[in-house]
Design a protein around this motif. Structure first.
Motif, PDB file in Angstrom:
ATOM      1  N   PRO A  58       0.677  -1.300  -0.116  1.00 61.08           N
ATOM      2  CA  PRO A  58      -0.132   0.151  -0.109  1.00 61.08           C
ATOM      3  C   PRO A  58       0.876   1.337   0.253  1.00 61.08           C
ATOM      4  O   PRO A  58       2.058   1.251   0.554  1.00 61.08           O
ATOM      5  CB  PRO A  58      -0.758  -0.018   1.246  1.00 61.08           C
ATOM      6  N   PRO A  59       0.558   2.239  -0.428  1.00 59.46           N
ATOM      7  CA  PRO A  59       1.250   3.605  -0.300  1.00 59.46           C
ATOM      8  C   PRO A  59       1.397   4.085   0.905  1.00 59.46           C
ATOM      9  O   PRO A  59       0.541   3.501   1.857  1.00 59.46           O
ATOM     10  CB  PRO A  59       0.370   4.684  -1.085  1.00 59.46           C
ATOM     11  N   TYR A  60       2.210   5.197   1.185  1.00 59.31           N
ATOM     12  CA  TYR A  60       2.517   5.672   2.489  1.00 59.31           C
ATOM     13  C   TYR A  60       1.085   6.658   2.957  1.00 59.31           C
ATOM     14  O   TYR A  60       0.433   6.868   1.741  1.00 59.31           O
ATOM     15  CB  TYR A  60       3.599   6.576   2.361  1.00 59.31           C
ATOM     16  N   LEU A  61       0.874   6.488   4.247  1.00 64.15           N
ATOM     17  CA  LEU A  61      -0.121   7.547   4.654  1.00 64.15           C
ATOM     18  C   LEU A  61       0.234   8.941   4.334  1.00 64.15           C
ATOM     19  O   LEU A  61       1.635   9.283   4.356  1.00 64.15           O
ATOM     20  CB  LEU A  61      -0.370   7.338   6.243  1.00 64.15           C
ATOM     21  N   CYS A  62      -0.670   9.691   4.207  1.00 64.55           N
ATOM     22  CA  CYS A  62      -0.443  11.290   3.604  1.00 64.55           C
ATOM     23  C   CYS A  62       0.197  11.698   5.189  1.00 64.55           C
ATOM     24  O   CYS A  62       0.988  12.807   4.997  1.00 64.55           O
ATOM     25  CB  CYS A  62      -1.670  11.909   3.398  1.00 64.55           C
ATOM     26  N   ARG A  63      -0.014  11.265   6.172  1.00 67.78           N
ATOM     27  CA  ARG A  63       0.410  11.838   7.554  1.00 67.78           C
ATOM     28  C   ARG A  63       0.985  10.832   8.376  1.00 67.78           C
ATOM     29  O   ARG A  63       0.259   9.716   8.585  1.00 67.78           O
ATOM     30  CB  ARG A  63      -0.786  12.667   8.203  1.00 67.78           C
ATOM     31  N   LEU A  64       2.110  10.950   8.731  1.00 64.77           N
ATOM     32  CA  LEU A  64       2.961   9.928   9.476  1.00 64.77           C
ATOM     33  C   LEU A  64       3.200  10.471  10.833  1.00 64.77           C
ATOM     34  O   LEU A  64       3.844  11.560  10.932  1.00 64.77           O
ATOM     35  CB  LEU A  64       4.154   9.422   8.775  1.00 64.77           C
ATOM     36  N   ASP A  65       3.166   9.750  11.965  1.00 66.13           N
ATOM     37  CA  ASP A  65       3.788  10.182  13.199  1.00 66.13           C
ATOM     38  C   ASP A  65       5.520  10.122  13.198  1.00 66.13           C
ATOM     39  O   ASP A  65       6.062   9.118  12.413  1.00 66.13           O
ATOM     40  CB  ASP A  65       3.563   9.394  14.241  1.00 66.13           C
ATOM     41  N   VAL A  66       6.022  11.265  13.613  1.00 62.62           N
ATOM     42  CA  VAL A  66       7.533  11.037  13.960  1.00 62.62           C
ATOM     43  C   VAL A  66       7.777  10.364  15.115  1.00 62.62           C
ATOM     44  O   VAL A  66       7.932  10.912  15.902  1.00 62.62           O
ATOM     45  CB  VAL A  66       8.149  12.599  13.845  1.00 62.62           C
ATOM     46  N   THR A  67       8.515   8.955  14.883  1.00 66.12           N
ATOM     47  CA  THR A  67       8.630   8.231  16.008  1.00 66.12           C
ATOM     48  C   THR A  67       9.384   8.862  17.162  1.00 66.12           C
ATOM     49  O   THR A  67       8.976   8.809  18.266  1.00 66.12           O
ATOM     50  CB  THR A  67       9.553   7.100  15.794  1.00 66.12           C
ATOM     51  N   PHE A  68      10.560   9.676  16.993  1.00 64.64           N
ATOM     52  CA  PHE A  68      11.521  10.033  17.783  1.00 64.64           C
ATOM     53  C   PHE A  68      11.246  11.457  18.210  1.00 64.64           C
ATOM     54  O   PHE A  68      12.170  12.368  18.719  1.00 64.64           O
ATOM     55  CB  PHE A  68      12.848  10.024  17.433  1.00 64.64           C
ATOM     56  N   GLN A  69      10.069  12.134  17.968  1.00 63.46           N
ATOM     57  CA  GLN A  69       9.590  13.414  18.300  1.00 63.46           C
ATOM     58  C   GLN A  69       8.381  13.711  18.436  1.00 63.46           C
ATOM     59  O   GLN A  69       7.304  13.306  17.776  1.00 63.46           O
ATOM     60  CB  GLN A  69       9.825  14.243  17.045  1.00 63.46           C
ATOM     61  N   LYS A  70       8.107  13.503  19.839  1.00 61.54           N
ATOM     62  CA  LYS A  70       6.626  13.207  20.477  1.00 61.54           C
ATOM     63  C   LYS A  70       5.808  14.466  20.102  1.00 61.54           C
ATOM     64  O   LYS A  70       6.065  15.544  19.794  1.00 61.54           O
ATOM     65  CB  LYS A  70       6.866  13.284  22.024  1.00 61.54           C
ATOM     66  N   GLU A  71       4.488  13.847  19.383  1.00 60.58           N
ATOM     67  CA  GLU A  71       3.204  14.560  19.065  1.00 60.58           C
ATOM     68  C   GLU A  71       3.751  15.349  17.841  1.00 60.58           C
ATOM     69  O   GLU A  71       3.156  16.520  17.513  1.00 60.58           O
ATOM     70  CB  GLU A  71       2.977  15.714  20.183  1.00 60.58           C
ATOM     71  N   CYS A  72       4.715  15.113  16.873  1.00 59.45           N
ATOM     72  CA  CYS A  72       5.053  15.535  15.955  1.00 59.45           C
ATOM     73  C   CYS A  72       4.802  14.506  14.390  1.00 59.45           C
ATOM     74  O   CYS A  72       4.767  13.228  14.767  1.00 59.45           O
ATOM     75  CB  CYS A  72       6.551  15.925  15.551  1.00 59.45           C
ATOM     76  N   HIS A  73       4.329  15.353  13.402  1.00 61.90           N
ATOM     77  CA  HIS A  73       3.746  14.462  12.405  1.00 61.90           C
ATOM     78  C   HIS A  73       4.584  15.035  11.232  1.00 61.90           C
ATOM     79  O   HIS A  73       5.430  16.024  11.071  1.00 61.90           O
ATOM     80  CB  HIS A  73       2.347  14.777  12.121  1.00 61.90           C
ATOM     81  N   CYS A  74       4.857  14.195   9.899  1.00 57.61           N
ATOM     82  CA  CYS A  74       5.188  14.619   8.837  1.00 57.61           C
ATOM     83  C   CYS A  74       4.163  14.438   7.696  1.00 57.61           C
ATOM     84  O   CYS A  74       3.294  13.570   7.859  1.00 57.61           O
ATOM     85  CB  CYS A  74       6.592  14.111   8.469  1.00 57.61           C
ATOM     86  N   GLU A  75       4.338  15.211   6.777  1.00 61.53           N
ATOM     87  CA  GLU A  75       2.997  15.065   5.509  1.00 61.53           C
ATOM     88  C   GLU A  75       3.831  15.287   4.341  1.00 61.53           C
ATOM     89  O   GLU A  75       5.108  15.805   4.107  1.00 61.53           O
ATOM     90  CB  GLU A  75       2.166  16.006   5.738  1.00 61.53           C
ATOM     91  N   GLY A  76       3.490  14.622   3.031  1.00 64.06           N
ATOM     92  CA  GLY A  76       3.877  14.769   1.575  1.00 64.06           C
ATOM     93  C   GLY A  76       3.081  14.057   0.685  1.00 64.06           C
ATOM     94  O   GLY A  76       2.084  13.516   1.117  1.00 64.06           O
ATOM     95  N   GLU A  77       3.375  14.448  -0.431  1.00 65.24           N
ATOM     96  CA  GLU A  77       2.549  14.197  -1.379  1.00 65.24           C
ATOM     97  C   GLU A  77       2.810  12.815  -2.261  1.00 65.24           C
ATOM     98  O   GLU A  77       2.144  11.992  -2.798  1.00 65.24           O
ATOM     99  CB  GLU A  77       2.476  15.160  -2.444  1.00 65.24           C
ATOM    100  N   ASP A  78       4.277  12.476  -2.144  1.00 63.32           N
ATOM    101  CA  ASP A  78       4.650  11.247  -2.591  1.00 63.32           C
ATOM    102  C   ASP A  78       4.543  10.005  -1.721  1.00 63.32           C
ATOM    103  O   ASP A  78       5.436  10.016  -0.667  1.00 63.32           O
ATOM    104  CB  ASP A  78       6.185  11.284  -3.210  1.00 63.32           C
ATOM    105  N   LYS A  79       3.541   9.182  -2.061  1.00 65.48           N
ATOM    106  CA  LYS A  79       3.424   8.152  -1.114  1.00 65.48           C
ATOM    107  C   LYS A  79       3.756   6.848  -1.493  1.00 65.48           C
ATOM    108  O   LYS A  79       3.589   5.859  -1.068  1.00 65.48           O
ATOM    109  CB  LYS A  79       1.869   8.334  -0.978  1.00 65.48           C
TER     110      LYS A  79
END
Length: 222
Positions: A18-39
């Motif tokens: 499956p493609p990556y999720l549009c919004r992913l948790d940053v494991t080593f940065q609590k309560e932070c997320h990353c987003e991108g278009e290339d999934k």
């Protein structure tokens, strides 16, 4: 240096991923997320073609002889032996990697990290040969920021502190650097973590925020 985890080289398996999720948790940065278009998950050869001069760290996640052979063939095909390091925490996988292609630098596995520490603290390390080229270890203290303070027991705090004291040793890093062995610490996302790692003599760090690290290095006095 890019860090890649290789689980399979089966093309039909890759097509079913499956493609990556549009919004992913940053494991080593609590309560932070990353987003991108290339999934889409890229193939290893696509990474090599897109970044021909960028060092790549490959973590072979599966103990599979064909997988190791195929990765080795791709590294050789793109003439990246000098830009690639591979291995795993498993001693068996690292041993197979080295036997498959001794021209690709290897990582310390968990067993060899424990041996390294034993030799260091007994004073015998200078007298032992080291075939590995890269030591990649976590900074244990960062584990505390991943947990709620009230959920960390006193014994857990002591274990993390003690492990941090054992691993994060400038004398050890300086000795390895003098022998041409690079030391990478992961996964650091704060400037004070970057500073501690480089002050200890680390060659580099792994981070979820490369631009932030680049800006820090631009101002780091060393």
């Amino acid at each position: 240096m890019w860090n890649l985890e290789i689980h399979s080289l089966e093309y039909n398996v890759w097509l079913e991923l499956p493609p990556y999720l549009c919004r992913l948790d940053v494991t080593f940065q609590k309560e932070c997320h990353c987003e991108g278009e290339d999934k889409r998950i890229p193939l290893l050869k696509e990474v090599f073609e897109a970044f021909p001069h960028t060092p790549v760290n490959i973590d072979i996640k599966v103990n599979n002889d064909m997988l190791i052979k195929k990765v080795s063939q791709l590294v050789s095909q793109y003439q990246r032996e000098h830009l690639t390091v591979w291995g795993n925490v498993s001693h068996e996988i690292v041993d197979k990697c080295h036997k498959e292609n001794a021209h690709i630098p290897i990582l310390f596995c968990l067993r060899r990290v424990l041996l390294l520490l034993g030799l260091f603290y007994t004073g015998l390390l200078p007298f032992f040969p080291i075939p590995e080229d890269f030591l990649e270890i976590p900074m244990p203290s960062i584990i505390l920021k991943l947990k709620e303070p009230e959920k960390v027991s006193r014994s857990q705090r002591f274990t993390i502190w003690f492990t941090d004291m054992l691993l994060m040793r400038k004398a050890l890093f300086d000795h390895l650097n003098a022998r041409g062995i690079q030391v990478y610490i992961w996964v650091l996302n704060e400037e004070h973590e970057y500073k501690r790692a480089f002050d200890l003599g680390a060659t580099g760090v792994m981070t979820d925020y490369p631009t932030k690290l680049k800006n820090f290095l631009h101002n780091y006095p060393a």
